[in-house]
Write a protein that holds these residues in place. Structure first.
Motif, short mmCIF file in Angstrom:
data_model
loop_
_atom_site.label_atom_id
_atom_site.label_comp_id
_atom_site.label_asym_id
_atom_site.label_seq_id
_atom_site.Cartn_x
_atom_site.Cartn_y
_atom_site.Cartn_z
N THR A 75 84.51 26.51 -42.23
CA THR A 75 84.62 25.61 -41.09
C THR A 75 83.88 24.30 -41.33
O THR A 75 82.78 24.29 -41.88
N GLU A 76 84.50 23.21 -40.92
CA GLU A 76 83.85 21.90 -40.91
C GLU A 76 83.66 21.51 -39.45
O GLU A 76 84.58 21.59 -38.65
N LEU A 77 82.45 21.12 -39.13
CA LEU A 77 82.12 20.70 -37.77
C LEU A 77 82.03 19.19 -37.73
O LEU A 77 81.31 18.58 -38.52
N ASP A 78 82.80 18.60 -36.83
CA ASP A 78 82.82 17.15 -36.68
C ASP A 78 82.31 16.82 -35.28
O ASP A 78 82.29 17.65 -34.39
N TYR A 79 81.91 15.58 -35.09
CA TYR A 79 81.53 15.09 -33.77
C TYR A 79 82.36 13.84 -33.51
O TYR A 79 82.34 12.90 -34.30
N ALA A 80 83.09 13.85 -32.42
CA ALA A 80 84.02 12.75 -32.16
C ALA A 80 83.90 12.24 -30.73
O ALA A 80 83.62 13.00 -29.81
N LYS A 81 84.12 10.94 -30.59
CA LYS A 81 84.23 10.31 -29.27
C LYS A 81 85.66 9.84 -29.13
O LYS A 81 86.16 9.09 -29.95
N GLU A 82 86.33 10.33 -28.08
CA GLU A 82 87.72 9.95 -27.82
C GLU A 82 87.81 9.50 -26.37
O GLU A 82 87.81 10.33 -25.46
N ASN A 85 85.65 11.12 -23.51
CA ASN A 85 85.22 12.44 -23.98
C ASN A 85 84.52 12.34 -25.32
O ASN A 85 84.89 11.55 -26.18
N GLU A 86 83.50 13.17 -25.48
CA GLU A 86 82.86 13.27 -26.77
C GLU A 86 82.37 14.70 -26.94
O GLU A 86 82.08 15.40 -25.97
N GLY A 87 82.32 15.14 -28.19
CA GLY A 87 81.84 16.49 -28.45
C GLY A 87 82.17 16.94 -29.86
O GLY A 87 82.76 16.21 -30.65
N PHE A 88 81.76 18.18 -30.13
CA PHE A 88 82.00 18.76 -31.44
C PHE A 88 83.44 19.25 -31.56
O PHE A 88 84.01 19.76 -30.60
N LYS A 89 83.99 19.08 -32.75
CA LYS A 89 85.33 19.56 -33.07
C LYS A 89 85.20 20.52 -34.25
O LYS A 89 84.55 20.21 -35.24
#
Length: 107
Positions: A75-82, A85-89
């Motif tokens: 698993t790769e954990l990313d952090y994104a702001k869209e 909304n923002e959070g871990f993916k």
């Protein structure tokens, strides 16, 4: 076997740990729940448990319990702001199905 963070996720975790003033890294695991069977557990870790498996990515320690690893290995954990909304993916290559709400998965 590995769990990785993107640079953006590692920066977010490092910044939060600094503001928090304590912690050794990020603890990632799974629990049985939801409509698809499993959900991710994510928390900041204040210490290392004797049975924890340790990974390091972009200078951040990621701790995983041995029972969770088969479900999240790779698993790769990313952090994104869209937008607002923002959070871990989670990018988990083991996932076969996800529920419609995105809160749980099946392997």
């Amino acid at each position: 076997m590995a769990i990785t963070l993107t640079e953006q996720a590692a920066n977010h975790v490092s910044g939060f740990l600094s503001k928090r003033g304590k912690g050794v890294g990020l603890r990632l695991g799974v629990r049985t729940t939801g409509c698809s069977g499993m959900a991710y557990k994510l928390e900041f870790a204040d210490g290392v448990n004797p049975d924890d498996l340790e990974f390091e990515s972009h200078g951040v320690k990621v701790l995983v319990d041995p029972k969770s690893l088969p479900y999240i290995d790779g698993t790769e954990l990313d952090y994104a702001k869209e937008g607002l909304n923002e959070g871990f993916k989670f990018r988990n290559p083991n996932v076969k199905d996800e529920c419609g709400c995105g809160e749980s998965f099946n392997v």
